[in-house]
Design a protein around this motif. Structure first.
Motif, PDB file in Angstrom:
ATOM      1  N   GLY A 127      -4.699  -9.120  -9.729  1.00 35.33           N
ATOM      2  CA  GLY A 127      -6.024  -9.630  -9.368  1.00 35.33           C
ATOM      3  C   GLY A 127      -6.020 -11.088  -8.966  1.00 35.33           C
ATOM      4  O   GLY A 127      -6.988 -11.576  -8.400  1.00 35.33           O
ATOM      5  N   ASP A 128      -4.930 -11.816  -9.285  1.00 33.83           N
ATOM      6  CA  ASP A 128      -4.944 -13.227  -8.889  1.00 33.83           C
ATOM      7  C   ASP A 128      -3.990 -13.502  -7.733  1.00 33.83           C
ATOM      8  O   ASP A 128      -3.530 -14.609  -7.545  1.00 33.83           O
ATOM      9  CB  ASP A 128      -4.613 -14.120 -10.098  1.00 33.83           C
ATOM     10  N   GLU A 129      -3.698 -12.471  -6.930  1.00 31.84           N
ATOM     11  CA  GLU A 129      -2.892 -12.693  -5.729  1.00 31.84           C
ATOM     12  C   GLU A 129      -3.758 -13.331  -4.642  1.00 31.84           C
ATOM     13  O   GLU A 129      -4.968 -13.110  -4.596  1.00 31.84           O
ATOM     14  CB  GLU A 129      -2.360 -11.360  -5.178  1.00 31.84           C
ATOM     15  N   LEU A 130      -3.118 -14.080  -3.755  1.00 31.14           N
ATOM     16  CA  LEU A 130      -3.851 -14.723  -2.664  1.00 31.14           C
ATOM     17  C   LEU A 130      -4.280 -13.685  -1.633  1.00 31.14           C
ATOM     18  O   LEU A 130      -5.416 -13.703  -1.136  1.00 31.14           O
ATOM     19  CB  LEU A 130      -2.947 -15.781  -2.018  1.00 31.14           C
ATOM     20  N   MET A 131      -3.392 -12.774  -1.277  1.00 28.81           N
ATOM     21  CA  MET A 131      -3.703 -11.743  -0.303  1.00 28.81           C
ATOM     22  C   MET A 131      -3.917 -10.440  -1.042  1.00 28.81           C
ATOM     23  O   MET A 131      -3.132 -10.065  -1.915  1.00 28.81           O
ATOM     24  CB  MET A 131      -2.552 -11.572   0.695  1.00 28.81           C
ATOM     25  N   GLU A 132      -5.002  -9.721  -0.669  1.00 28.18           N
ATOM     26  CA  GLU A 132      -5.299  -8.465  -1.371  1.00 28.18           C
ATOM     27  C   GLU A 132      -4.579  -7.286  -0.751  1.00 28.18           C
ATOM     28  O   GLU A 132      -4.663  -6.175  -1.236  1.00 28.18           O
ATOM     29  CB  GLU A 132      -6.819  -8.230  -1.367  1.00 28.18           C
ATOM     30  N   SER A 133      -3.851  -7.530   0.395  1.00 28.31           N
ATOM     31  CA  SER A 133      -3.280  -6.398   1.124  1.00 28.31           C
ATOM     32  C   SER A 133      -1.902  -6.028   0.584  1.00 28.31           C
ATOM     33  O   SER A 133      -0.944  -5.926   1.335  1.00 28.31           O
ATOM     34  CB  SER A 133      -3.186  -6.752   2.607  1.00 28.31           C
ATOM     35  N   GLY A 134      -1.799  -5.836  -0.729  1.00 27.91           N
ATOM     36  CA  GLY A 134      -0.540  -5.399  -1.315  1.00 27.91           C
ATOM     37  C   GLY A 134      -0.648  -3.946  -1.711  1.00 27.91           C
ATOM     38  O   GLY A 134      -1.725  -3.471  -2.083  1.00 27.91           O
ATOM     39  N   VAL A 135       0.446  -3.210  -1.598  1.00 29.42           N
ATOM     40  CA  VAL A 135       0.425  -1.804  -2.002  1.00 29.42           C
ATOM     41  C   VAL A 135       1.571  -1.553  -2.963  1.00 29.42           C
ATOM     42  O   VAL A 135       2.574  -2.257  -2.934  1.00 29.42           O
ATOM     43  CB  VAL A 135       0.555  -0.830  -0.808  1.00 29.42           C
ATOM     44  N   ILE A 136       1.382  -0.543  -3.805  1.00 29.98           N
ATOM     45  CA  ILE A 136       2.474  -0.094  -4.674  1.00 29.98           C
ATOM     46  C   ILE A 136       2.762   1.338  -4.262  1.00 29.98           C
ATOM     47  O   ILE A 136       1.856   2.168  -4.185  1.00 29.98           O
ATOM     48  CB  ILE A 136       2.051  -0.152  -6.135  1.00 29.98           C
ATOM     49  N   LEU A 137       4.015   1.619  -3.976  1.00 28.48           N
ATOM     50  CA  LEU A 137       4.394   2.960  -3.544  1.00 28.48           C
ATOM     51  C   LEU A 137       5.072   3.684  -4.688  1.00 28.48           C
ATOM     52  O   LEU A 137       5.675   3.043  -5.553  1.00 28.48           O
ATOM     53  CB  LEU A 137       5.372   2.879  -2.373  1.00 28.48           C
ATOM     54  N   ASN A 138       5.008   5.007  -4.663  1.00 35.61           N
ATOM     55  CA  ASN A 138       5.855   5.728  -5.608  1.00 35.61           C
ATOM     56  C   ASN A 138       7.205   5.934  -4.934  1.00 35.61           C
ATOM     57  O   ASN A 138       7.390   5.669  -3.736  1.00 35.61           O
ATOM     58  CB  ASN A 138       5.198   7.023  -6.088  1.00 35.61           C
ATOM     59  N   GLU A 139       8.168   6.401  -5.699  1.00 34.71           N
ATOM     60  CA  GLU A 139       9.541   6.481  -5.200  1.00 34.71           C
ATOM     61  C   GLU A 139       9.631   7.427  -4.015  1.00 34.71           C
ATOM     62  O   GLU A 139      10.359   7.159  -3.049  1.00 34.71           O
ATOM     63  CB  GLU A 139      10.474   6.930  -6.318  1.00 34.71           C
ATOM     64  N   ALA A 140       8.845   8.529  -4.070  1.00 41.11           N
ATOM     65  CA  ALA A 140       8.906   9.501  -2.978  1.00 41.11           C
ATOM     66  C   ALA A 140       8.437   8.861  -1.677  1.00 41.11           C
ATOM     67  O   ALA A 140       9.076   9.002  -0.626  1.00 41.11           O
ATOM     68  CB  ALA A 140       8.025  10.710  -3.313  1.00 41.11           C
ATOM     69  N   LEU A 141       7.359   8.119  -1.722  1.00 39.56           N
ATOM     70  CA  LEU A 141       6.820   7.487  -0.519  1.00 39.56           C
ATOM     71  C   LEU A 141       7.740   6.386  -0.023  1.00 39.56           C
ATOM     72  O   LEU A 141       7.988   6.268   1.188  1.00 39.56           O
ATOM     73  CB  LEU A 141       5.423   6.932  -0.813  1.00 39.56           C
ATOM     74  N   ALA A 142       8.286   5.611  -0.961  1.00 39.13           N
ATOM     75  CA  ALA A 142       9.200   4.529  -0.563  1.00 39.13           C
ATOM     76  C   ALA A 142      10.426   5.117   0.120  1.00 39.13           C
ATOM     77  O   ALA A 142      10.914   4.596   1.126  1.00 39.13           O
ATOM     78  CB  ALA A 142       9.615   3.722  -1.796  1.00 39.13           C
ATOM     79  N   PHE A 143      10.903   6.234  -0.421  1.00 36.03           N
ATOM     80  CA  PHE A 143      12.104   6.834   0.151  1.00 36.03           C
ATOM     81  C   PHE A 143      11.821   7.398   1.526  1.00 36.03           C
ATOM     82  O   PHE A 143      12.626   7.272   2.451  1.00 36.03           O
ATOM     83  CB  PHE A 143      12.625   7.925  -0.794  1.00 36.03           C
ATOM     84  N   LYS A 144      10.655   8.007   1.672  1.00 36.98           N
ATOM     85  CA  LYS A 144      10.317   8.580   2.977  1.00 36.98           C
ATOM     86  C   LYS A 144      10.156   7.500   4.031  1.00 36.98           C
ATOM     87  O   LYS A 144      10.552   7.660   5.183  1.00 36.98           O
ATOM     88  CB  LYS A 144       9.021   9.377   2.878  1.00 36.98           C
ATOM     89  N   LEU A 145       9.587   6.366   3.654  1.00 35.84           N
ATOM     90  CA  LEU A 145       9.314   5.320   4.645  1.00 35.84           C
ATOM     91  C   LEU A 145      10.535   4.457   4.923  1.00 35.84           C
ATOM     92  O   LEU A 145      10.795   4.085   6.072  1.00 35.84           O
ATOM     93  CB  LEU A 145       8.175   4.428   4.150  1.00 35.84           C
TER      94      LEU A 145
END
Lengths: 790, 371
Positions: B143-161
Motif C-alpha cells: 500500500g505504500d508503493e509509489l506506483m500502483e501498477s504492480g502485479v503478483i503472479l502465481n507460478e503457473a502464470l509466470a511460467f507461461k509468460l
C-alpha cells in the motif's frame, strides 16, 4: 512356579529398561539433528548500505504542438483526395479538388429574381411609353450584372491574397528569428577566437582558474627571490666555516686532555710519596699502642685467675655437689624459690595472727631448706669463671693485634722531604699548563658554537630556497596544464558554435527562399486585385440606386394616369420591394467562395484525412488535420499527487519498449493540475524532441531517482503488527549442543521503498546482524530457527 | 458409601478415558483448524505485549449489492471515528486496524507475443497480512508503493509468460497497461486453502493479484465480494458490532462472520445445532477460496464437536454423581471427617510434646556436663 514367574517378571523389566535406555541414548546422540529437523528454516541476508530507485511510469499519446484543421464553409462534394496521412505538404499545395458547385438554392434564388425582374420589366414595358427610360433601365441592369460577376472574382482573389500575406508574415518572423540567432552565434565565434568566453560557464571558470594559477606563480617567484637574497646575505656574513672551527676545537681539546692526564699521573705520584711518609709514623704508633694493650690484658688475666681460684674454693666449701653442673644449680634455685614462698607465707601468717595458719606455715617452712648461701657461693664462682674466660680472650685479641702491628711496621718505608718537595714543584707547574690549555679550549668551543649556529642558519636558508624553487615549479606546471585545458575547451566550443552557426545559416537560407517565393506570389496576387469587393459593392449599390431611381421615374410617369395605373403602380412597388429582397438573398448566397480546390496554407505533415472521393462535406466539417512542421510534439500522462512529488520539471524521461527510444529526447516541461480530478491528481506534460508521429502511444518512465541509505533490506524482511513495522534478526546463542539461533524483533521505520528493497531506520537496537527475509514456517519474536545451509 | 465405591471407581475410569478422548480430539481439531492461517490473522496481528485483544471479522457481500472499492475509505474513516470515541489509538508508526476488500475478475496478460487469460484477484493492501502466501520471488504490495501498477503472479502464470518464476521486477502488459511484476507466489501458506485456490491442476491454473488502487483505474465499477477487518476486540462481540454498524447493507446482501475463536471448542459445539442450516445457501453471497476451505473444516469439525459434547457430558455426569453421593451421605461424612480431623490433631500434639521433652533432656545433660 512362583520363582519362575518372578524370574519372568524380572526379565521383562530388564528388557524394558534396556530398550528405554537405548532409546534415550539414541535420542541424546541425535537430539541436535531431531531438534534442527523440527525447527523452521530461515534465509536472509546482512543489511547494509544500498540504494533505492523510484520512478513514475505511465502511458500517453503523442500530440503535435501545433495542428491545423482544413475545413469548408459550405456544403460541397469532394471530387478527389490528393493527399494521404503521412504526406509532407507545402503551402499552396492542392489537397482536395471539389466538384462544380450546384448550389440549387442560389440557382433558384437567381432564377426567381430573374423572373421577378422580367415580370417587373414586362409590366413596366407594357405600361410605359417612355422608351428612353426603358433603354436606360436596360443598360443599368446590364451594368449591375457585370459588377456582380466582378465581385465574385474579387472575393476569390482577396482570399488568396490574405492567405499568402499570412504565410509571408510567418516566414518573415522565422527569417528574423534565424537572422538574430545567426548574428548571436557569429558574435560568440568572434569572442571565442579572441579567447573570450563570457557565455560559457565552463570556459569562464577555466579562465579564472588560469588567472589564479598565474597569480600563484608570480607570488611563488617573488618568494623565491626573497629566499635567495636571504641565503646570499647569510653566506656572506659567515667568517669562519664550521669545519675549520671544528678542527680547531678538536686540536685544543686534545692538547688539554693530554695535559690533564699528565697532571693526574703527577698528582698520584705526589700523593703516594706523602702517604708513604705519613703511614710509617702511624704504623709505629699503632705498634706501641698494641704492645701496651697486651701488657694490660695480661695483668687483668692474672687478676681474674686469682679471683677465680678463690671463688672456686669458696664454692667448693659452700656446696658439696658438682659446682660446675647446671642442673644441680637450677634445682637449688627452684628449691630456694619454694623456700622463699613458704617463708613469705609464714611472714604473712604471722602478720595475720592466725595461729593455725602460722602453725601450718611454720610446719611447711621447717620442712624446707634455705640454700641461699650455697647459691651465693656458686654465683660468685660462676662470675669469676666467666671473668677469667673473658680476660683470657682479651689477652688473645691483644696479642693478635700486637703481632699485626709489628708486621706492618717492619714492611713500611718512608720517603724523604726533598723528594716530596720536587714532586710538589713539578705538580704545580703541570697545573699551570692545564689551566692555559683549558682557556684555549673554552675559546675554541665558543668559536665552534658560533660556527654551528651560522651553519644551521645557512642550511635553513638553503632549504627555504629549495622549497620556493619547488613551489615555483609546481605552479608553473599547473599554469601550463590549465592553459592547455583552456585552449582545448576554446577549440571545442568554437567547433560547436561553428556547427550551430552552419545549421542556423542553412535554416535561414531555406526560410529566406520560402519568404521570397511567397512574397513573389503575393505580389502577383495583389496585382490581380484591382478593385476590392467592398469597392465593387459600392458600385453595385450605386447602380442599384440608379436603377431604383429610374424605375421610380418610370413609375412616376404612370402615377399621373388613372386609378388602374395607381393600382399598377402599387403592384409595381410591391414587386420592386420583393425584387430588392430577392436581390439581397442572392447577394448573400453569392458572397460564399466558389473555389474548386482546397489548398494548404502551411508546411507540415498530413496527420489525418477524414474524407474520400465522392463524399459530401458539410460546412464546418474537418477535411484533414495537418501537423505544422517545426513546432515539436508533446505527451501528457496523468499521475497522482504523491507521484507528482517524485517528479520535477526538467527531469529526463525514458521510453520503454520503443526500438528507437535512444534517438528521442524527452523532458518534463510542466506539471499541472488535472481539471477532471482536482486535488486528486496532476497532469505531467513532456516535451518530445525526435522522430515521432501524432497519435503514437509511448510508455515512459520519469525521474529515476536513486538515493543511498545505510540500511537496505528486501521487502520480504519487513513485517508488521499492531505495534508497527519490524524486522526479525537471527541472534546466535551458544549452548553445549552448539550454536542456536533465536529470532529477535527489531522495530524499524521505513524511509523509502522500491519494488525490490526498502530502506529502514532500525535505531540503536540493530547491530548489523543477520536479517531474516523468508522462512519455511511462520516465525515470531523468540522462535528458535535454523539457518539455511549455503 | 461402601456400596457406591464400585460405581465410583467405574465412573472414575470412564471419566479418565473420556478426558483422554477429549484431549486426543482436541489435538485432531487443532490439526484441522490450526493450518487455516487465514483464520488467525488477529492472533498474528496482536503484538507480543498483548495489551489489546484483536478480533477478525469477515463480511461477505452479494455482487448485486453494488459495493465498490471506492466506498472502502469512507467505511475505514467511520471505523476509525468509532474506535477513537472509545479511546483506542494506534501506537506511533503502527496501524490501529487492518482492512481489506476482495474481488475477482478476469484479465489478459501479455509479454511480447505471448498472451494468457488469468483469473485476477483485486485486493486491498492489507490482504497479505490477513492471508499469508508463500512468495517464491519478490514480495507483495503493502500500500505504500509509489506506483500502483504492480502485479503478483502465481507460478503457473509466470511460467507461461516468462518461462520461469524468478521474474520479480520484469514488465508485463495487462489491460493495455504496462505493469511491473512485484513477485511470484506458489499460493497460500495453508495447504487446505491452497487446494481451494486452485482446485484443478495448480500448474495449469494461472492467476494474479493486483491492488485495489490499480483495479479502480482499470474498472471503477468492480464489485467487492468480501471485506475483512481485524479490529480491537477487548470484550466479546465488540469488533463484530463495529463492523455491523459501519458496513451496512440490506438484509440478505451481506453476511458477517467472526473468524477469531471460530474453532474453539465452545464455538464448534454451539455450531452443532446450526450445522444443517449452514449447508444451505439462501442469499446471493459468494465465498472466496479461503472461506470454502474454512467451511470444509467446519464440516469436518461436526463429529469432533459431538465427541467434545459427549466426553464433557460424561465427565460432568460423573462429577454430579460424586457430588450427589457426597450429599446423600453428608452426615456420615461430616462425622467421620470430624473424627479424622480430631485424630490428626491429637497425633500432631503428641509429636510436638515429644520434641519438647527431647530438647529439655538434652539441655539438662549439657548443664550437668558443665557442672
Amino acid at each position: 512356579m512362583e520363582n519362575e514367574a518372578k524370574i519372568k517378571n524380572r526379565g521383562w523389566i530388564k528388557n524394558a529398561a534396556i530398550i528405554f535406555l537405548t532409546v534415550m541414548l539414541v535420542l541424546t546422540f541425535f537430539s541436535n539433528t531431531i531438534l534442527n529437523w523440527s525447527l523452521p528454516e530461515v534465509s536472509g541476508q546482512y543489511a547494509g548500505y544500498g540504494q533505492i530507485k523510484t520512478s513514475v511510469t505511465g502511458t500517453g499519446t503523442v500530440k503535435a504542438n501545433m495542428n491545423y484543421n482544413v475545413v469548408l464553409e459550405e456544403t460541397r462534394k469532394i471530387e478527389s483526395v490528393l493527399v494521404k496521412a503521412g504526406d509532407i505538404i507545402v503551402p499552396g499545395q492542392t489537397l482536395f479538388t471539389l466538384e462544380d458547385y450546384e448550389n440549387t438554392e442560389l440557382d433558384q434564388a437567381e432564377q426567381s429574381l430573374e423572373e421577378m425582374e422580367f415580370n417587373y420589366q414586362m409590366k413596366i414595358l407594357g405600361k410605359t411609353d417612355d422608351t428612353e427610360t426603358q433603354s436606360n433601365l436596360e443598360e443599368l441592369y446590364e451594368t449591375l450584372k457585370e459588377l456582380k460577376e466582378d465581385r465574385v472574382e474579387a472575393v476569390k482573389n482577396t482570399d488568396l491574397v490574405k492567405g499568402s500575406e499570412e504565410l509571408v508574415k510567418i516566414y518573415q518572423n522565422e527569417r528574423d528569428k534565424y537572422t538574430q540567432s545567426v548574428s548571436e552565434l557569429e558574435q560568440q565565434v568572434s569572442e571565442l577566437t579572441n579567447g573570450e568566453a563570457a557565455d560559457s560557464a565552463e570556459l569562464a571558470a577555466k579562465l579564472e582558474e588560469l588567472e589564479v594559477a598565474k597569480k600563484n606563480l608570480e607570488a611563488a617567484e617573488e618568494i623565491l627571490a626573497e629566499k635567495n637574497d636571504i641565503y646570499e646575505e647569510i653566506s656572506g656574513s659567515i667568517d669562519l666555516s664550521y669545519s675549520a672551527a671544528l678542527s680547531a676545537y678538536e686540536s685544543a681539546k686534545k692538547a688539554y686532555d693530554d695535559a690533564y692526564t699528565e697532571l693526574e699521573y703527577m698528582q698520584e705520584d705526589y700523593d703516594a710519596l706523602v702517604n708513604s711518609s705519613e703511614s710509617y709514623e702511624k704504623l709505629l704508633k699503632k705498634y706501641q699502642d698494641a704492645e701496651k694493650e697486651l701488657e694490660e690484658s695480661k695483668s687483668m688475666l692474672e687478676a681474674a685467675q686469682s679471683e677465680y681460684e678463690s671463688a672456686k674454693t669458696a664454692a667448693q666449701n659452700a656446696y658439696s655437689g658438682n659446682i660446675d653442673s647446671d642442673s644441680e644449680y637450677n634445682k637449688l634455685v627452684e628449691d630456694q624459690k619454694i623456700y622463699d614462698a613458704a617463708l613469705k607465707e609464714y611472714n604473712e601468717a604471722l602478720a595475720s595472727g592466725d595461729p593455725d595458719r602460722i602453725q601450718s606455715a611454720k610446719d611447711a617452712l621447717d620442712a624446707l631448706t634455705d640454700y641461699s648461701k650455697e647459691i651465693s657461693a656458686l654465683n660468685a664462682y660462676r662470675n669469676a669463671k666467666s671473668a677469667k674466660e673473658e680476660a683470657s680472650d682479651a689477652v688473645d685479641i691483644a696479642q693478635a693485634e700486637f703481632d699485626e702491628a709489628k708486621n706492618n711496621l717492619e714492611n713500611a718505608s718512608s720517603a724523604t722531604d726533598s723528594e716530596i718537595t720536587t714532586a710538589k714543584r713539578n705538580l704545580d707547574r703541570q697545573k699551570q699548563t692545564v689551566s692555559e690549555y683549558s682557556k684555549a679550549l673554552a675559546k675554541a668551543r665558543a668559536e665552534l658554537n658560533q660556527a654551528t649556529t651560522d651553519d644551521n642558519r645557512l642550511k635553513e636558508a638553503k632549504d627555504a630556497v629549495t622549497a620556493a624553487e619547488q613551489s615555483v615549479k609546481a605552479y608553473k606546471k599547473e599554469s601550463e596544464t590549465i592553459q592547455k585545458e583552456l585552449d582545448s575547451l576554446l577549440s571545442d566550443e568554437t567547433k560547436r558554435v561553428n556547427a550551430l552557426l552552419k545549421e542556423e545559416n542553412e535554416k535561414l537560407k531555406a526560410v529566406t527562399l520560402k519568404y521570397d517565393e511567397e512574397n513573389k506570389k503575393l505580389t502577383e496576387l495583389q496585382s490581380k486585385v484591382t478593385e476590392t469587393p467592398d469597392q465593387i459593392d459600392e458600385q453595385i449599390k450605386t447602380t442599384e440606386k440608379q436603377i431604383e431611381t429610374a424605375e421610380k421615374e418610370a413609375i412616376k410617369q404612370e402615377e399621373q394616369g388613372n386609378k388602374e395605373d395607381m393600382i399598377f403602380n402599387l403592384e409595381l412597388e410591391r414587386d420592386l420591394a420583393a425584387i430588392e429582397k430577392q436581390r439581397e438573398k442572392v447577394e448573400k448566397l453569392r458572397e460564399k467562395t466558389y473555389d474548386m480546390e482546397v489548398v494548404s496554407k502551411f508546411d507540415g505533415t498530413i496527420a489525418a484525412v477524414n474524407v474520400y472521393s465522392g463524399s459530401t462535406v458539410n460546412a464546418g466539417d474537418i477535411l484533414a488535420e495537418i501537423e505544422i512542421a517545426g513546432k515539436g510534439y508533446t505527451l501528457e500522462i496523468p499521475v497522482t499527487t504523491e507521484q507528482s512529488r517524485a517528479i520535477a520539471v526538467g527531469d529526463r524521461v525514458t521510453v520503454d519498449g520503443y526500438w528507437w527510444a535512444n534517438e528521442l529526447k524527452l523532458t518534463v516541461s510542466a506539471i499541472k493540475p488535472d481539471t477532471s480530478k482536482p486535488n486528486e491528481g496532476k497532469i505531467v506534460e513532456i516535451d518530445i524532441d525526435g522522430e515521432v508521429t501524432n497519435g503514437q502511444t509511448l510508455n515512459v518512465s520519469i525521474g529515476e531517482r536513486q538515493s543511498s541509505y545505510n540500511l537496505v533490506v528486501p521487502n520480504s524482511a519487513i513485517r508488521e503488527d499492531a505495534d508497527g513495522k519490524y524486522i526479525l534478526i537471527a541472534s546466535a546463542k551458544s549452548t553445549p549442543l552448539g550454536s542456536r539461533y533465536i529470532a529477535k524483533r527489531i522495530p524499524v521505520t521505513v524511509l523509502a521503498k522500491d519494488n525490490i528493497n526498502s530502506a529502514v531506520d532500525a535505531g540503536s537496537d540493530y547491530g548489523y546482524e543477520y536479517v531474516i527475509s523468508s522462512s519455511t514456517a511462520p516465525i515470531e519474536d523468540g522462535s528458535q530457527v535454523r539457518l539455511v545451509k549455503s | 458409601m461402601k456400596k457406591y465405591s464400585k460405581a465410583l471407581l467405574i465412573g472414575l475410569i470412564i471419566s479418565i478415558i473420556s478426558l483422554a478422548i477429549f484431549g486426543i480430539t482436541m489435538l485432531v481439531k487443532n490439526g484441522i483448524s490450526g493450518s487455516l492461517e487465514s483464520q488467525y490473522a488477529a492472533e498474528r496481528w496482536q503484538s507480543d505485549s498483548g495489551e489489546v485483544r484483536y478480533g477478525q471479522i469477515s463480511c461477505f457481500i452479494a455482487e448485486d449489492a453494488g459495493f465498490t472499492f471506492a466506498q472502502i475509505p469512507q467505511i475505514e474513516q467511520s471505523i476509525e471515528t468509532k474506535l477513537t470515541e472509545d479511546s483506542y489509538a494506534a501506537p506511533e508508526g503502527a496501524k490501529l486496524f487492518l482492512s481489506s476488500g476482495f474481488s475477482e475478475t478476469e484479465q489478459e496478460y501479455s509479454v511480447g507475443s505471448v498472451s494468457v487469460n488469468a483469473r485476477t484477484y483485486c485486493t486491498g493492501s492489507d490482504f497479505f497480512l490477513i492471508h499469508p502466501h508463500v512468495m517464491t520471488s519478490g514480495w507483495y504490495y503493502t500500500g505504500d508503493e509509489l506506483m500502483e501498477s504492480g502485479v503478483i503472479l502465481n507460478e503457473a502464470l509466470a511460467f507461461k509468460l516468462f518461462g520461469g518464476i524468478n521474474v520479480a521486477g520484469m514488465k508485463v502488459t495487462m489491460g493495455g497497461r504496462e505493469c511491473v511484476v512485484l513477485g511470484v507466489t506458489s499460493g497460500p501458506v495453508s495447504e487446505k486453502e491452497k487446494k481451494q485456490w486452485t482446485p484443478e491442476d495448480p500448474a495449469d491454473e494461472p492467476c494474479a493479484y493486483i491492488s485495489s488502487d490499480f483495479s479502480m483505474i482499470l474498472d471503477p465499477e468492480l464489485n467487492v465480494t468480501c471485506y475483512e477487518l481485524v479490529l480491537p476486540n477487548p470484550v466479546k462481540d465488540y469488533a463484530i458490532q463495529i463492523a455491523e454498524e459501519c458496513v451496512s447493507f440490506p438484509e440478505g446482501k451481506i453476511e458477517f462472520l467472526q473468524n477469531t475463536d471460530r474453532y474453539s471448542v465452545v464455538n464448534i459445539v454451539k455450531n452443532l445445532s446450526s450445522s444443517s442450516e449452514r449447508v444451505i445457501k439462501t442469499g446471493t453471497v459468494y465465498y472466496p477460496y479461503w472461506e470454502n476451505a474454512a467451511r470444509i473444516a467446519d464440516r469436518t469439525c461436526v463429529p469432533l464437536a459431538f465427541i467434545f459434547a459427549v466426553t464433557a457430558g460424561v465427565v460432568a455426569v460423573y462429577i454430579l454423581f460424586v457430588i450427589s453421593i457426597l450429599f446423600i451421605n453428608k452426615e456420615k461424612l461430616i462425622k467421620s471427617g470430624i473424627l479424622f480431623a480430631g485424630a490428626k490433631i491429637s497425633e500432631a500434639k503428641l509429636k510436638l510434646k515429644q520434641i519438647h521433652i527431647k530438647k529439655r533432656r538434652k539441655d539438662n545433660e549439657e548443664n550437668n556436663d558443665q557442672i
